[in-house]
Scaffold this motif. Structure first.
Motif, PDB file in Angstrom:
ATOM      1  N   ALA A  72     -90.283 -27.533 -69.617  1.00 30.13           N
ATOM      2  CA  ALA A  72     -91.717 -27.454 -69.898  1.00 30.13           C
ATOM      3  C   ALA A  72     -92.057 -26.177 -70.659  1.00 30.13           C
ATOM      4  N   LEU A  73     -91.456 -25.060 -70.308  1.00 31.25           N
ATOM      5  CA  LEU A  73     -91.729 -23.792 -70.992  1.00 31.25           C
ATOM      6  C   LEU A  73     -91.229 -23.819 -72.435  1.00 31.25           C
ATOM      7  N   ILE A  74     -90.035 -24.331 -72.640  1.00 34.72           N
ATOM      8  CA  ILE A  74     -89.481 -24.408 -73.997  1.00 34.72           C
ATOM      9  C   ILE A  74     -90.296 -25.372 -74.854  1.00 34.72           C
ATOM     10  N   THR A  75     -90.696 -26.499 -74.287  1.00 32.74           N
ATOM     11  CA  THR A  75     -91.507 -27.466 -75.028  1.00 32.74           C
ATOM     12  C   THR A  75     -92.853 -26.863 -75.405  1.00 32.74           C
ATOM     13  N   ALA A  76     -93.476 -26.146 -74.487  1.00 33.02           N
ATOM     14  CA  ALA A  76     -94.757 -25.495 -74.786  1.00 33.02           C
ATOM     15  C   ALA A  76     -94.584 -24.431 -75.874  1.00 33.02           C
ATOM     16  N   GLY A  77     -93.483 -23.704 -75.840  1.00 31.68           N
ATOM     17  CA  GLY A  77     -93.218 -22.697 -76.867  1.00 31.68           C
ATOM     18  C   GLY A  77     -93.032 -23.313 -78.242  1.00 31.68           C
ATOM     19  N   PHE A  78     -92.240 -24.363 -78.318  1.00 29.60           N
ATOM     20  CA  PHE A  78     -92.030 -25.034 -79.606  1.00 29.60           C
ATOM     21  C   PHE A  78     -93.314 -25.687 -80.110  1.00 29.60           C
ATOM     22  N   LEU A  79     -94.091 -26.235 -79.210  1.00 29.53           N
ATOM     23  CA  LEU A  79     -95.348 -26.856 -79.602  1.00 29.53           C
ATOM     24  C   LEU A  79     -96.334 -25.816 -80.138  1.00 29.53           C
ATOM     25  N   SER A  80     -96.390 -24.651 -79.516  1.00 36.85           N
ATOM     26  CA  SER A  80     -97.293 -23.602 -80.007  1.00 36.85           C
ATOM     27  C   SER A  80     -96.848 -23.071 -81.367  1.00 36.85           C
TER      28      SER A  80
END
Length: 65
Positions: free
Chosen positions: A14-22
């Motif tokens: 979830a953290l990596i996905t949120a980072g890539f999405l941002s």
């Protein structure tokens, strides 16, 4: 012991996905601003010939120094 670590992978995902999405959203916003010519307009507005047109004579020399 295994049960206490069962959510670690999900949290990391979830953290990596949120980072890539941002990052993707920020790059999209930057692309939109560059496509609209905002940076070019700002550069032209702050160019020296713009200052000379607004404040002719010795006043422009003071601003350009």
């Amino acid at each position: 012991m295994q049960r206490s670590r069962s959510g670690q992978g999900t949290l990391e995902y979830a953290l990596i996905t949120a980072g890539f999405l941002s990052v993707a959203v920020a790059l999209g916003a930057l692309w939109h601003v560059l496509g609209g010519g905002l940076f070019v307009e700002h550069a032209l507005a702050s160019a020296s010939h713009h200052v000379q047109a607004v404040a002719p004579g010795a006043v422009a020399d003071v601003f350009l120094f």
